[in-house]
Design an enzyme around this catalytic site. Structure first.
Site, PDB file in Angstrom:
ATOM      1  N   GLU A 147       0.839  -1.206   0.044  1.00  0.00           N
ATOM      2  CA  GLU A 147       0.058  -0.141   0.137  1.00  0.00           C
ATOM      3  C   GLU A 147       0.730   1.265  -0.068  1.00  0.00           C
ATOM      4  O   GLU A 147       0.621   2.112  -0.548  1.00  0.00           O
ATOM      5  CB  GLU A 147      -0.822  -0.073   1.163  1.00  0.00           C
ATOM      6  CG  GLU A 147      -1.969  -1.004   1.051  1.00  0.00           C
ATOM      7  CD  GLU A 147      -2.996  -1.186   2.253  1.00  0.00           C
ATOM      8  OE1 GLU A 147      -3.899  -1.876   2.206  1.00  0.00           O
ATOM      9  OE2 GLU A 147      -2.518  -0.546   3.356  1.00  0.00           O
ATOM     10  N   HIS A 180     -10.252   1.823   0.186  1.00  0.00           N
ATOM     11  CA  HIS A 180     -10.616   0.749   1.292  1.00  0.00           C
ATOM     12  C   HIS A 180     -11.912   0.468   1.219  1.00  0.00           C
ATOM     13  O   HIS A 180     -12.583  -0.361   2.062  1.00  0.00           O
ATOM     14  CB  HIS A 180     -10.147   1.485   2.531  1.00  0.00           C
ATOM     15  CG  HIS A 180      -8.651   1.317   2.778  1.00  0.00           C
ATOM     16  ND1 HIS A 180      -7.851   1.950   2.184  1.00  0.00           N
ATOM     17  CD2 HIS A 180      -8.013   0.198   3.501  1.00  0.00           C
ATOM     18  CE1 HIS A 180      -6.411   1.443   2.577  1.00  0.00           C
ATOM     19  NE2 HIS A 180      -6.661   0.594   3.544  1.00  0.00           N
TER      20      HIS A 180
END
Length: 286
Positions: A147, A180
């Site tokens: 990420e 997300h």
């Protein structure tokens, strides 16, 4: 003048568009396996497949940087350094952002120490079980690595190419937070009702966007991939601060913990710029 403004707008949109495609590519890489396999998110087989996706993105994401960045800048600085992958300032990037992030979580840490949970990390058997756990590997190694590499090391240089670094710091977290929202599908597939899934996912989006702002700031100020990566690992370990749990304590420690929470945040604010001074990292802030 109008032409220059039009060009700047087009370039800005191009940078945002490239980051949007990169974010979609990252999330899609996690779900490409669902075409054939139907196991839930926390199933060991799913975790292993997503490890493969994360590994592949380590090669795909830099392509977006290479395509987006001006060729003269690439030739002068180099792709790896643009993405914060450099040896110079590494020690500082490992130490100071970690100290800063621990100070921010002083309140939750105080609770863990008082309740005796913190000392589990020194238990050899517990550590061995953690290191062997796919969930632990995902949460504290693979996820932070992939990420931060995609959403900071690759996105921040792309955005900074078309806008000021300060604006890029504000824009970049939104890609991370919205990315997300894909957990919404996981929650629904696990039997969570729509209203609860949407509420939890929106809270998660807000929290990850706030962290993304902090992480992007660290990357821009230090010019190092290690800085946001270390902060990400610590934040994943600590989780979202349990404010409700502190306020509902009945053991006489509520006031103490509230003070530590506040003190941690105050000291974090005071040390944020000194501990991210670019000079400490052999870096030049724009």
């Amino acid at each position: 003048m109008t032409m220059n403004k039009d060009n700047m707008f087009i370039q800005c949109v191009s940078g945002i568009g490239a980051c949007f495609i990169l974010a979609v590519t990252y999330v899609s890489s996690l779900y490409v396996w669902t075409v054939r396999y139907r196991e839930p998110r926390d199933h060991p087989a799913t975790i292993r497949r997503r490890f493969i996706s994360a590994f592949c993105m380590l090669f795909v994401s830099p392509l977006f940087v290479w395509i987006s960045i001006n060729q003269d800048v690439l030739n002068k600085v180099g792709l790896l350094q643009i993405m914060g992958l450099r040896l110079s300032g590494s020690f500082s990037a490992l130490i100071f952002p970690a100290i800063l992030t621990v100070i921010l979580f002083a309140g939750p840490l105080a609770v863990l120490v008082y309740d005796g949970m913190f000392f589990l990390i020194f238990n050899k058997r517990y550590l061995t079980l953690c290191l062997r756990s796919l969930h632990w590997q995902r949460n504290y190694a693979v996820a932070p690595l992939s990420e931060e590499f995609t959403f900071r090391a690759c996105m921040m240089p792309i955005l900074s190419q078309f806008m000021s670094t300060k604006i890029a710091i504000l824009v970049c977290p939104w890609f991370f937070g919205v990315a997300h929202l894909h957990h919404l599908m996981d929650k629904i597939s696990n039997g969570c009702n729509m209203a609860e899934a949407v509420t939890v996912s929106c809270i998660q989006c807000g929290y990850t966007s706030l962290f993304g702002l902090y992480s992007a700031f660290l990357f821009a100020r230090t010019g190092h991939f290690l800085a946001p990566f270390i902060a990400h690992v610590i934040c994943n370990f600590m989780g979202f601060p349990d404010f409700v749990g502190v306020l509902s304590r009945k053991d006489g420690m509520k006031g103490v913990f509230i003070c530590v929470y506040i003190a941690g945040f105050v000291f974090w604010c005071m040390l944020l710029f000194p501990l991210t001074n670019p000079a400490l990292y052999d870096w030049q802030w724009d």
